[in-house]
Design a protein around this motif. Structure first.
Motif, short mmCIF file in Angstrom:
data_model
loop_
_atom_site.label_atom_id
_atom_site.label_comp_id
_atom_site.label_asym_id
_atom_site.label_seq_id
_atom_site.Cartn_x
_atom_site.Cartn_y
_atom_site.Cartn_z
N VAL A 1 7.17 7.11 46.20
CA VAL A 1 7.85 7.88 45.15
C VAL A 1 8.93 7.01 44.53
CG1 VAL A 1 9.28 9.89 44.63
CG2 VAL A 1 7.40 10.09 46.27
N ASN A 2 8.85 6.83 43.23
CA ASN A 2 9.84 6.03 42.51
C ASN A 2 11.17 6.80 42.49
OD1 ASN A 2 11.35 5.36 39.85
ND2 ASN A 2 9.93 3.64 40.13
N ARG A 3 12.22 6.17 43.04
CA ARG A 3 13.51 6.84 43.16
C ARG A 3 14.11 7.19 41.81
NH1 ARG A 3 18.99 5.82 43.46
NH2 ARG A 3 20.11 7.04 45.06
N ASP A 4 14.07 6.25 40.87
CA ASP A 4 14.66 6.49 39.56
C ASP A 4 13.93 7.63 38.83
OD1 ASP A 4 16.49 4.49 39.97
OD2 ASP A 4 15.29 2.95 38.97
N LEU A 5 12.61 7.67 38.97
CA LEU A 5 11.84 8.73 38.31
C LEU A 5 12.17 10.08 38.94
CD1 LEU A 5 9.71 9.61 36.28
CD2 LEU A 5 7.95 9.06 37.97
N PHE A 6 12.30 10.10 40.28
CA PHE A 6 12.66 11.34 40.96
C PHE A 6 14.02 11.84 40.49
CE2 PHE A 6 14.98 13.50 44.34
CZ PHE A 6 14.14 14.59 44.60
N LEU A 7 14.99 10.95 40.41
CA LEU A 7 16.34 11.35 39.99
C LEU A 7 16.33 11.86 38.55
CD1 LEU A 7 18.50 8.51 41.59
CD2 LEU A 7 18.15 10.84 42.41
N GLU A 8 15.53 11.23 37.72
CA GLU A 8 15.42 11.68 36.33
C GLU A 8 14.85 13.10 36.28
OE1 GLU A 8 12.59 10.72 32.48
OE2 GLU A 8 13.10 9.07 33.84
N LYS A 9 13.81 13.35 37.08
CA LYS A 9 13.17 14.66 37.09
C LYS A 9 14.09 15.72 37.70
CE LYS A 9 8.94 13.52 35.64
NZ LYS A 9 8.29 14.11 34.44
N ILE A 10 14.78 15.36 38.78
CA ILE A 10 15.64 16.34 39.45
C ILE A 10 16.84 16.68 38.60
CG2 ILE A 10 17.16 14.81 40.78
CD1 ILE A 10 15.45 17.94 42.14
N ASN A 11 17.37 15.70 37.87
CA ASN A 11 18.50 15.96 36.98
C ASN A 11 18.10 16.88 35.84
OD1 ASN A 11 20.31 14.43 38.48
ND2 ASN A 11 19.89 12.54 37.32
N ALA A 12 16.87 16.69 35.33
CA ALA A 12 16.38 17.56 34.27
C ALA A 12 16.17 18.98 34.80
CB ALA A 12 15.07 17.00 33.72
N LEU A 13 15.71 19.09 36.04
CA LEU A 13 15.51 20.40 36.65
C LEU A 13 16.83 21.13 36.82
CD1 LEU A 13 13.69 22.45 38.22
CD2 LEU A 13 14.21 21.13 40.28
N ILE A 14 17.82 20.43 37.34
CA ILE A 14 19.14 21.04 37.60
C ILE A 14 19.84 21.39 36.29
CG2 ILE A 14 21.42 20.62 38.58
CD1 ILE A 14 19.99 18.85 40.69
N ALA A 15 19.61 20.58 35.27
CA ALA A 15 20.25 20.84 33.97
C ALA A 15 19.81 22.18 33.39
CB ALA A 15 19.93 19.71 32.99
N GLY A 16 18.64 22.65 33.78
CA GLY A 16 18.14 23.92 33.27
C GLY A 16 18.61 25.12 34.08
N LYS A 17 19.40 24.88 35.14
CA LYS A 17 19.90 25.96 35.98
C LYS A 17 21.29 26.41 35.53
CE LYS A 17 16.34 25.58 38.74
NZ LYS A 17 15.30 26.62 38.81
N ARG A 18 21.63 27.62 35.91
CA ARG A 18 22.98 28.12 35.62
C ARG A 18 24.00 27.37 36.45
NH1 ARG A 18 22.92 34.61 35.91
NH2 ARG A 18 25.00 34.04 36.62
N ALA A 19 25.21 27.24 35.93
CA ALA A 19 26.26 26.48 36.63
C ALA A 19 26.64 27.12 37.95
CB ALA A 19 27.48 26.34 35.72
N ASP A 20 26.45 28.45 38.08
CA ASP A 20 26.85 29.15 39.29
C ASP A 20 25.69 29.34 40.28
OD1 ASP A 20 25.42 30.90 37.77
OD2 ASP A 20 26.76 32.62 38.07
N ASN A 21 24.60 28.58 40.09
CA ASN A 21 23.49 28.71 41.04
C ASN A 21 23.95 28.28 42.43
OD1 ASN A 21 22.16 25.99 41.99
ND2 ASN A 21 22.84 25.65 39.88
#
Length: 251
Positions: free
Chosen positions: A5-25
């Protein structure tokens, strides 16, 4: 780190996922959010005098390990298994170590291992990681061994034929309610005969007529069930004493 698993690609995907969540999750913690919660839980343990502090202490506790404080799930009486809360920056290394430990096991094994030790690693994070694992994707894309069905090969004109009925009762043509389908396996030649009923004697009459025109089949096959086939053969025997047919019932 040599990983599937490419670390940079994972971080990019996980950051995009978290960005779509509410701040109080309550599942994804930045270092800042984690440190703030730690401070609030420590304060609540000192003075639990508000409903908010009471709710915090129901969800969180603090464990000190080598002079470092960690957020954990409060232990219930008699329980010793500790579940940690982790920050977003720790997700990759935890997932990598767990996936390596279980030798690229699937999501069920991954979730079982992770949920035993961590509280806030979600199903969607695990699936994101697994979908990026090249080794797992190669394993899933490999052709699976299954049942090999050998085609029925006929070498002679009447070595094998098939007879079946099509039910047209809901769309009958006058007094005709069924169609008999007779096919030669070698030539694929099909004969259709209209039937008024599906009684064995009527079917047998048309099968025998076909035999007298094209020759008798050595093997007569039907998908309409064993009882249907037996009844037809019994009727044909009654009409033609010298005929010899081997029945082959197939579903």
């Amino acid at each position: 780190m040599n990983t599937a698993v490419n670390r940079d690609l994972f971080l990019e995907k996980i950051n995009a996922l978290i960005a779509g969540k509410r701040a109080d999750n309550c599942f994804y913690y930045t270092q800042e959010k984690y440190s703030k919660m730690l401070s609030e839980v420590v304060s609540a343990k000192i003075k639990c005098n508000t409903p908010l502090n009471y709710r915090r202490l129901k969800r969180f506790d603090v464990l000190k390990i080598n002079d470092k404080e960690k957020l954990i799930v409060p232990l219930k009486p008699g329980k010793t298994n500790i579940q940690y809360y982790v920050i977003n920056e720790e997700l990759y290394s935890i997932l990598y170590e767990t996936h390596t430990k279980i030798r690229h096991g699937g999501r069920t094994r991954m979730l079982k291992e992770l949920q035993a030790e961590y509280k806030n690693i979600t199903y969607e994070v695990v699936m994101l990681y697994l979908n990026l694992c090249k080794q797992c994707q190669m394993k899933h894309s490999a052709p699976k061994k299954g049942i090999i069905v050998k085609p029925m090969v006929s070498s002679e004109l009447n070595s094998r034929c098939q007879v079946d009925l099509i039910d047209l009762q809901s769309n009958r043509d006058g007094e005709y309610k069924f169609i008999m389908v007779y096919q030669n396996h070698l030539t694929k030649f099909v004969q259709l005969r209209p039937l008024k009923t599906k009684r064995a004697e009527e079917v047998a009459h048309h099968v025998l007529s076909t035999f007298l025109t094209f020759g008798a089949s050595a093997i007569l096959q039907s998908d309409n069930g064993r009882e249907f086939s037996n009844q037809i053969i019994s009727e044909i025997y009654a009409m033609w004493k010298d005929v010899k047919i081997v029945r082959h019932s197939q579903t």
